[in-house]
Design a protein around this motif. Sequence first.
Motif, PDB file in Angstrom:
ATOM      1  N   VAL A 304       0.794  -0.904  -0.008  1.00  0.00           N
ATOM      2  CA  VAL A 304      -0.054   0.132   0.047  1.00  0.00           C
ATOM      3  C   VAL A 304       1.038   1.070   0.139  1.00  0.00           C
ATOM      4  O   VAL A 304       2.205   1.160   1.240  1.00  0.00           O
ATOM      5  N   PRO A 305       1.031   2.428  -0.562  1.00  0.00           N
ATOM      6  CA  PRO A 305       1.379   3.222  -1.209  1.00  0.00           C
ATOM      7  C   PRO A 305       1.537   4.061   0.430  1.00  0.00           C
ATOM      8  O   PRO A 305       0.434   4.381   1.053  1.00  0.00           O
ATOM      9  N   GLU A 306       2.189   4.600   0.749  1.00  0.00           N
ATOM     10  CA  GLU A 306       2.671   5.397   2.346  1.00  0.00           C
ATOM     11  C   GLU A 306       1.531   7.049   1.875  1.00  0.00           C
ATOM     12  O   GLU A 306       2.252   7.378   0.270  1.00  0.00           O
ATOM     13  N   ILE A 307       0.978   7.411   2.239  1.00  0.00           N
ATOM     14  CA  ILE A 307       0.170   8.361   2.524  1.00  0.00           C
ATOM     15  C   ILE A 307       1.445   9.857   3.243  1.00  0.00           C
ATOM     16  O   ILE A 307       1.342   9.412   4.385  1.00  0.00           O
ATOM     17  N   SER A 308       1.694  10.964   2.720  1.00  0.00           N
ATOM     18  CA  SER A 308       2.083  11.820   2.606  1.00  0.00           C
ATOM     19  C   SER A 308       1.658  12.975   3.265  1.00  0.00           C
ATOM     20  O   SER A 308       1.062  13.555   2.090  1.00  0.00           O
ATOM     21  N   LEU A 309       1.996  14.123   3.919  1.00  0.00           N
ATOM     22  CA  LEU A 309       0.765  15.169   4.044  1.00  0.00           C
ATOM     23  C   LEU A 309       2.168  16.000   4.495  1.00  0.00           C
ATOM     24  O   LEU A 309       3.457  15.956   4.142  1.00  0.00           O
ATOM     25  N   VAL A 317       5.148  14.905   6.758  1.00  0.00           N
ATOM     26  CA  VAL A 317       5.510  13.413   7.666  1.00  0.00           C
ATOM     27  C   VAL A 317       4.490  11.845   6.579  1.00  0.00           C
ATOM     28  O   VAL A 317       3.430  12.695   5.877  1.00  0.00           O
ATOM     29  N   GLY A 318       5.110  10.564   7.053  1.00  0.00           N
ATOM     30  CA  GLY A 318       4.296   9.521   5.692  1.00  0.00           C
ATOM     31  C   GLY A 318       3.815   8.968   6.598  1.00  0.00           C
ATOM     32  O   GLY A 318       4.627   8.926   7.399  1.00  0.00           O
ATOM     33  N   PHE A 319       2.702   8.461   6.278  1.00  0.00           N
ATOM     34  CA  PHE A 319       2.264   8.002   6.972  1.00  0.00           C
ATOM     35  C   PHE A 319       1.767   6.492   6.716  1.00  0.00           C
ATOM     36  O   PHE A 319       1.304   6.373   5.454  1.00  0.00           O
ATOM     37  N   MET A 353      -5.735   6.544  10.361  1.00  0.00           N
ATOM     38  CA  MET A 353      -4.733   6.721  10.145  1.00  0.00           C
ATOM     39  C   MET A 353      -3.601   6.894  11.169  1.00  0.00           C
ATOM     40  O   MET A 353      -2.424   7.290  10.862  1.00  0.00           O
ATOM     41  N   HIS A 354      -3.269   7.691  12.431  1.00  0.00           N
ATOM     42  CA  HIS A 354      -2.611   7.416  13.249  1.00  0.00           C
ATOM     43  C   HIS A 354      -1.309   6.473  13.822  1.00  0.00           C
ATOM     44  O   HIS A 354      -0.478   6.026  14.314  1.00  0.00           O
ATOM     45  N   ARG A 355      -2.346   5.088  13.377  1.00  0.00           N
ATOM     46  CA  ARG A 355      -1.787   3.964  13.635  1.00  0.00           C
ATOM     47  C   ARG A 355      -0.749   3.130  14.047  1.00  0.00           C
ATOM     48  O   ARG A 355      -0.052   3.506  12.326  1.00  0.00           O
ATOM     49  N   THR A 356       0.230   3.238  14.891  1.00  0.00           N
ATOM     50  CA  THR A 356       1.454   2.828  14.763  1.00  0.00           C
ATOM     51  C   THR A 356       2.420   3.693  14.982  1.00  0.00           C
ATOM     52  O   THR A 356       3.850   3.934  14.691  1.00  0.00           O
ATOM     53  N   PHE A 371       6.675   9.951  14.844  1.00  0.00           N
ATOM     54  CA  PHE A 371       7.482   9.669  14.728  1.00  0.00           C
ATOM     55  C   PHE A 371       7.017   7.970  14.198  1.00  0.00           C
ATOM     56  O   PHE A 371       6.000   7.718  15.022  1.00  0.00           O
ATOM     57  N   PRO A 372       7.377   7.077  12.838  1.00  0.00           N
ATOM     58  CA  PRO A 372       7.285   5.941  12.573  1.00  0.00           C
ATOM     59  C   PRO A 372       6.808   5.225  13.822  1.00  0.00           C
ATOM     60  O   PRO A 372       8.504   5.420  14.417  1.00  0.00           O
ATOM     61  N   LYS A 373       6.157   4.100  13.381  1.00  0.00           N
ATOM     62  CA  LYS A 373       6.662   2.814  14.489  1.00  0.00           C
ATOM     63  C   LYS A 373       7.153   3.204  15.701  1.00  0.00           C
ATOM     64  O   LYS A 373       7.847   2.255  16.156  1.00  0.00           O
TER      65      LYS A 373
END
Length: 376
Positions: A304-309, A317-319, A353-356, A371-373
């Motif tokens: 699934v493509p990363e969603i960028s804001l 920020v990449g989600f 969308m906030h998950r992880t 912060f990812p992960k």
Amino acid sequence: MNSIHARLSKNSSRRDMIERNAASIPVIDGSTFRTSNFLVKVGFGTPIKELSLVLDTGSDLTWTQCQPCETCYKQTEPLFDRTKSSTYATIPKTDSVCKYVTRPGTVPPSAASLCYYGIKYGDGSLSTGFFSKETLTLSTDKITGFLFGCGTNQKGDFDLEAGIMGFSQEKASIVTQTAKKYSKIFSYCLPSSAGSTGHLSFGSQSLPSKIIYTKLVNKKSHYGLDLIGIGLGGTKLNISESVFTTPGTIIDSGTVFTYLPPLAYPTFRDAFRAAMTAYPLAPPRPGDDLDTCYDLSKATTVKVPEISLFFKDGKVVGFPGKSSLVTYTKTQVCLGFAPYEKGDDETIIGNQMHRTMEVVYDVAKQRIGFFPKGCT
């Protein structure tokens, strides 16, 4: 971990600093409570009664259903009985803190001289009851004299949770009430599934390094962001910045899906569909807001493509793309984005969308970090 280290430390000043300024409690997926929101379990009263509340950054007030109750919805845990807590106290309506809440038009005779609150949500749900004081327990931390709503009348679209914990910037929120203790800093990481556990942390001691911070914009009691664009995989889509900046953007842990302005959604949806052509489309759920669904039952792996804001201060920020998907069945997985109805243009970044992601609310410095992960 901080608590254990503090108790083993021989340095008393270090022990005081850690135990006074930080706390962390688990966050769970709310599916077992039949809700798409996320829950935290906290302790109310003396003796402590554990209750599961919705983590809501868009709510001003923390409240729970209280016994004796006039109109209460069904919840999983027993209702909080204020008559059995030695630390429960009502608040006179003449007390200055009574101004923190709105007094409803109709007040029962038993509350004529007391502070009585009424709060109504966007979907029409409401809670009314006694604005009161109680001891709140967060892990091992005790917050004495905590202001909360002891709800005796609830109506509307509630699930099986015991109430709501309000994390807005208003005076009755837990953020403001614990400002001296936790310096108006909190963060959370919402888990990706019912089989995982996230966390809610207060204070700055346990924050990860390399957080991407962006400016916090005042949106009344909500947390606003200077969003100027959205994209996939770091590439910004061709959408005018004014589509986002004119109505504004908020991030809200109490909203499930992510809502985009009507002028932005079709472009984003079409780009997402173009990136997901390897997977067959599935029909949307009847009556649901989500119109982009997939049948992943035959897929061994899913990319699934990363969603960028994109934000005004230059931060991007990449989600994780998978966090944007809402799973109903193996044959129906939907993109958790929807357009606002005509006339409502404000972007809302919802909790799916906030998950992880570790999402940091540094209210004192008026910034929000990502912060990812941060969790699984």
